[in-house]
Scaffold this active site. Structure first.
Site, PDB file in Angstrom:
ATOM      1  CB  SER A 199      -0.896   0.011   1.235  1.00 42.85           C
ATOM      2  OG  SER A 199      -0.104   0.121   2.410  1.00 42.85           O
ATOM      3  N   GLY A 200       2.125   1.140   0.364  1.00 43.47           N
ATOM      4  CA  GLY A 200       2.955   2.319   0.550  1.00 43.47           C
ATOM      5  C   GLY A 200       3.116   2.673   2.009  1.00 43.47           C
ATOM      6  CB  VAL A 251       5.335   1.413   8.315  1.00 41.04           C
ATOM      7  CG1 VAL A 251       4.122   1.348   9.233  1.00 41.04           C
ATOM      8  CG2 VAL A 251       6.556   0.802   8.985  1.00 41.04           C
ATOM      9  CG  ASP A 252       1.356  -2.012   9.373  1.00 33.19           C
ATOM     10  OD1 ASP A 252       2.229  -2.067  10.259  1.00 33.19           O
ATOM     11  OD2 ASP A 252       0.258  -1.466   9.533  1.00 33.19           O
ATOM     12  CB  SER A 253       2.378  -3.380   2.911  1.00 30.47           C
ATOM     13  OG  SER A 253       2.628  -2.029   2.602  1.00 30.47           O
ATOM     14  CG  LEU A 269      -3.647  -3.725  -5.151  1.00 33.54           C
ATOM     15  CD1 LEU A 269      -4.842  -4.297  -4.381  1.00 33.54           C
ATOM     16  CD2 LEU A 269      -3.326  -4.587  -6.351  1.00 33.54           C
ATOM     17  CB  CYS A 320     -11.363  -3.127  -0.179  1.00 34.56           C
ATOM     18  SG  CYS A 320      -9.866  -2.902  -1.167  1.00 34.56           S
ATOM     19  N   GLY A 373       0.351  -6.752   4.945  1.00 38.46           N
ATOM     20  CA  GLY A 373       0.729  -6.234   6.260  1.00 38.46           C
ATOM     21  C   GLY A 373      -0.393  -6.268   7.271  1.00 38.46           C
ATOM     22  CB  CYS A 423      -8.743   4.647   0.390  1.00 39.40           C
ATOM     23  SG  CYS A 423      -9.674   3.478  -0.640  1.00 39.40           S
TER      24      CYS A 423
END
Length: 387
Positions: free
Chosen positions: A2-3, A5-7, A26, A95, A119, A193
């Protein structure tokens, strides 16, 4: 990716585990905002750039896959349709169901990949029978199993959640900093989002024809006028603008939204107490319980909003003739076949339960499955004693 920190850390851990990893961002909007505003949104050009930079640091390929058309149909239009029908949907859950673990996973498998890693804070385990199960993450504060409860057993077989056993988000940020990832201190995204300014009511007003109508009490007595029934949600207190106070002087809350009648029903806080829930379109996150076939009651825990209260309950599977006037738009209902639903009874009354929300059932840390709330009964209203 996603951009966030978790992913980024999830990808790093997948690399460390020896997997052949490819980073995929995505594209979910044809006209994404150029820059992020604080913690709003997760699909901007800035987010795509952050995901690409993380992949550069990790030394893995980076791709952007365009799912904007499907996202518009399955998530955005579904969100609008649910509100237009007087229900309160969860777009993040939709989603996950339609995009991240259906469209994305299907394409990944077609291309020869074994799994999709994200993430999310949740855990996939094997039960005593060897079948895959979904469980809560180690960090209760960050647990995201609620929004993943829509995943079926065949999808869970191809899911990896590398952050499952991380005890806190602070440790994830510290790890990101140690790895040289620029997103280490990036704010979390916690808004819808596709509504980056956070004004859900204003956004809906541009897409749903809102007309003034009556605000009535539980007995049908008109108390005031609203600007559009679909803009209200069950449990709402602010924005009612009723000219006269309640007889007891206490605040009124939205009890029900009736879009077909363009009517909002309000009443005292006690009339929000729900003692029975009927939830449609159920799915099991793993193997069904034996009670699925028998219709017997089974003990469980209920959660009906992300990061919400978890309460003891009992539930059973019911099969009834299709009702085309209900919220159920499943293939079975459209075909006129029997509709499968869950009947759920919490051990004590709940407040803030609204049609359209997801009812997720647990047993200890295991996610049993989920269904969409269709009706929520208040015993006093059902008995005709709402006055």
């Amino acid at each position: 990716m996603s951009g966030g920190v978790d992913s980024a850390v999830a990808a790093a851990r997948a690399v460390d585990a020896g997997h052949d990893v490819v980073g995929v961002h995505l594209a979910l909007s044809r006209m994404p905002g150029t820059l992020r505003t604080g913690s709003r949104g997760c699909c901007t050009i800035e987010d795509a750039s952050d995901a690409w930079r993380a992949c550069e640091v990790l030394g893995i390929p980076f791709y952007t896959w365009d799912f904007s058309e499907r996202f518009q149909t399955d998530v955005v239009e579904d969100f609008v349709a649910e509100y237009a029908a007087g229900r309160t949907p969860n777009p993040c859950l939709r989603c996950n169901e339609k995009i991240k673990f259906e469209a994305l996973l299907d394409r990944a498998i077609e291309l020869g990949f074994d799994a999709v890693a994200t993430g999310h804070y949740a855990r996939v385990d094997r039960g005593p029978d060897g079948r895959v199960q979904l469980h809560r993450a180690a960090d209760d504060a960050k647990d995201q199993s609620y929004v993943l409860a829509v995943l079926r057993e065949d999808q869970l077989e191809h899911c990896l959640f590398p952050l499952a056993d991380t005890p806190s988000k602070d440790l994830v940020r510290a790890e990101a900093a140690e790895r040289g990832l620029s997103v280490a201190q990036k704010p979390d995204s916690h808004d819808i989002c596709f509504i980056p300014d956070g004004d859900t009511r204003g956004w809906l007003a541009e897409r749903i024809a809102l007309e003034p109508g009556p605000i009535v009490d539980a007995d049908g007595v008109e108390l005031g006028t609203h600007a559009g029934a679909q803009a209200y949600t069950v449990g709402q207190r602010k924005g009612l603008a009723i000219g006269r106070p309640a007889p007891d002087g206490k605040p009124r809350f939205v009890l029900e939204v009736r879009p077909k009648e363009n009517t909002v029903v309000v009443g005292g806080r006690e009339l929000l107490d729900v003692d029975r829930i009927t939830a449609i379109r159920p799915s099991w996150a793993g193997a069904p319980l034996p009670e699925d076939a028998t219709g017997a009651w089974f003990d469980c825990d209920l959660q009906f909003r992300a990061h919400g209260e978890i309460v003891p309950a009992r539930a059973r599977v019911v099969r009834t003739p299709a009702d085309r006037t209900s919220a159920d738009r499943s293939p079975a209902a459209e075909a006129g076949d029997d509709v499968v639903a869950w009947e759920i009874e919490p051990t004590h009354p709940l407040r803030g339960v609204a049609p359209g929300q997801s009812a997720v059932l647990y047993r200890d840390t295991r996610v049993l499955g989920q269904a969409t709330i269709d009706t929520a009964r208040n015993a006093r209203l059902a008995a005709g004693t709402g006055a």
